[in-house]
Design a protein around this motif. Sequence first.
Motif, short mmCIF file in Angstrom:
data_model
loop_
_atom_site.label_atom_id
_atom_site.label_comp_id
_atom_site.label_asym_id
_atom_site.label_seq_id
_atom_site.Cartn_x
_atom_site.Cartn_y
_atom_site.Cartn_z
N MET A 88 -3.17 1.78 -4.01
CA MET A 88 -3.88 0.20 -3.93
C MET A 88 -5.24 0.04 -4.56
O MET A 88 -5.79 -0.81 -4.84
CB MET A 88 -4.44 0.85 -2.11
N ASP A 92 -6.37 -2.73 -7.31
CA ASP A 92 -7.46 -3.78 -7.11
C ASP A 92 -7.64 -4.19 -8.37
O ASP A 92 -8.35 -4.79 -8.43
CB ASP A 92 -8.24 -2.99 -5.86
N PHE A 130 -0.05 -3.49 -3.54
CA PHE A 130 -1.22 -3.09 -2.81
C PHE A 130 -0.64 -3.54 -1.09
O PHE A 130 -0.74 -2.49 -0.31
CB PHE A 130 -2.17 -4.03 -3.00
N TYR A 134 -0.62 -0.57 1.30
CA TYR A 134 -1.45 -1.35 3.24
C TYR A 134 -1.08 -1.05 4.49
O TYR A 134 -1.38 -0.59 4.94
CB TYR A 134 -2.31 -2.47 2.30
#
Length: 422
Positions: A88, A92, A130, A134
């Motif tokens: 993740m 980002d 991601f 998540y």
Amino acid sequence: MSRSEAVGERADRSLWRDGNFLTLWSGQALAQLGSQVAELAIPVLAVLLLGASELEVGFLNAAGVAAFLVVGLPAGAWIDRMRKRRVMIWADAVRAVALGVVPLLWWAGLLEMWHLYAVALVVGVATVFFDVSYQSLIPSLVRPGQIAEANGKLEATYQVANIGGPAVGGWLIGIVAAPFAILATVGTYVASFVALLLTRDHEEPRAADDRGPILQEIGEGLRWVFGNRLLRRIVTTTAVFNLSSTLSFTLLPIFLLRELGLSPAAMGVIFSLGAIGGLAGAVATPHIVRRIGEARAIPASGIAFSVVACLLPLAATFPAVAFPLLVAQSFVASFTVLLYNITQLTFRQRITPTRLLGRMNASIRFCVWGVMPIAALAAGVLGTWLGVVPTMWIGAVGQVVSALFVVIGPFWALRELPDAAA
């Protein structure tokens, strides 16, 4: 104190007092707000500043979700071999850099549609990694009994972002123009990056001897999903719904900005007011589930979010009341989709072994999001051939059909969904 005791002690506290979860939560709140700004700014930029056609808007939407079809399945197998929080963090960083290119190209007078396609594709690939990470990370942050609460809080935050994001995006577009409004999204991805660096999890990496060939591991994830009769129905409903709703959503900027003549600010207000329904749905889900049962909440919400989809194209028939119709449609759809999503997401996280979480989520995302680039391209073709409104009616009818897979099935008789032991 041992590590397991420390984890158990942390699990006994409320999530409101869990600083680790709150750190993750705050970072995601900002990132989701920024994501909503970009979701408004990019199509406005394409339609109003670059003069994108129906087909070009279809290509743009397809580029944004193509990664779920192309790399969705192997991504799940790879993620199950890696620390999900680290995935993740890198995702980002990639999203922030890619989006930061857009205002630079616009400022230099070089921005073209193919640049937006490329940025959307890169951001889409990063989003695959991601999102799968998540959804797979939550069980390593909270105890099993808190998974539903954590999902509810995260989904509620997402809906708050849906409320504020489009309004903020519309305001920023009016003040600094769409390309530079995207810089706000870049800043929120950086904030999420920092929050993830500060978050700690208790995920145990998979042992090297528990890894097989990639294709074998992908197959294991698919068999887990489609071998469960309830998951199989949920995935089918979600896939058909996403296929159909993408037909409508792809052409929504053209429908609102050109067909109905609304401004970007009005478009943002519609999204924001409608998203209040999502927030209400996230808050109400635990109460609804307690009252009618977890299993019955799935078909009940499916009926509601599929039927209300018909209000969207109906707004073109009654332009005098188009604005309240669009707000009502968005409100009810957001409320019921959140009820559906929180319930089915908690169910599948609860029953899936930790070693399969990444592949389970990737397999489902491949099926339910992989149809979206196909639908986006189809929307561009159908919008050019039949027109915007007829295409949106096709999407609305498809959404009604999607609910049948959970409405006609075992959910009504179960009341509660089985747990991992079952």
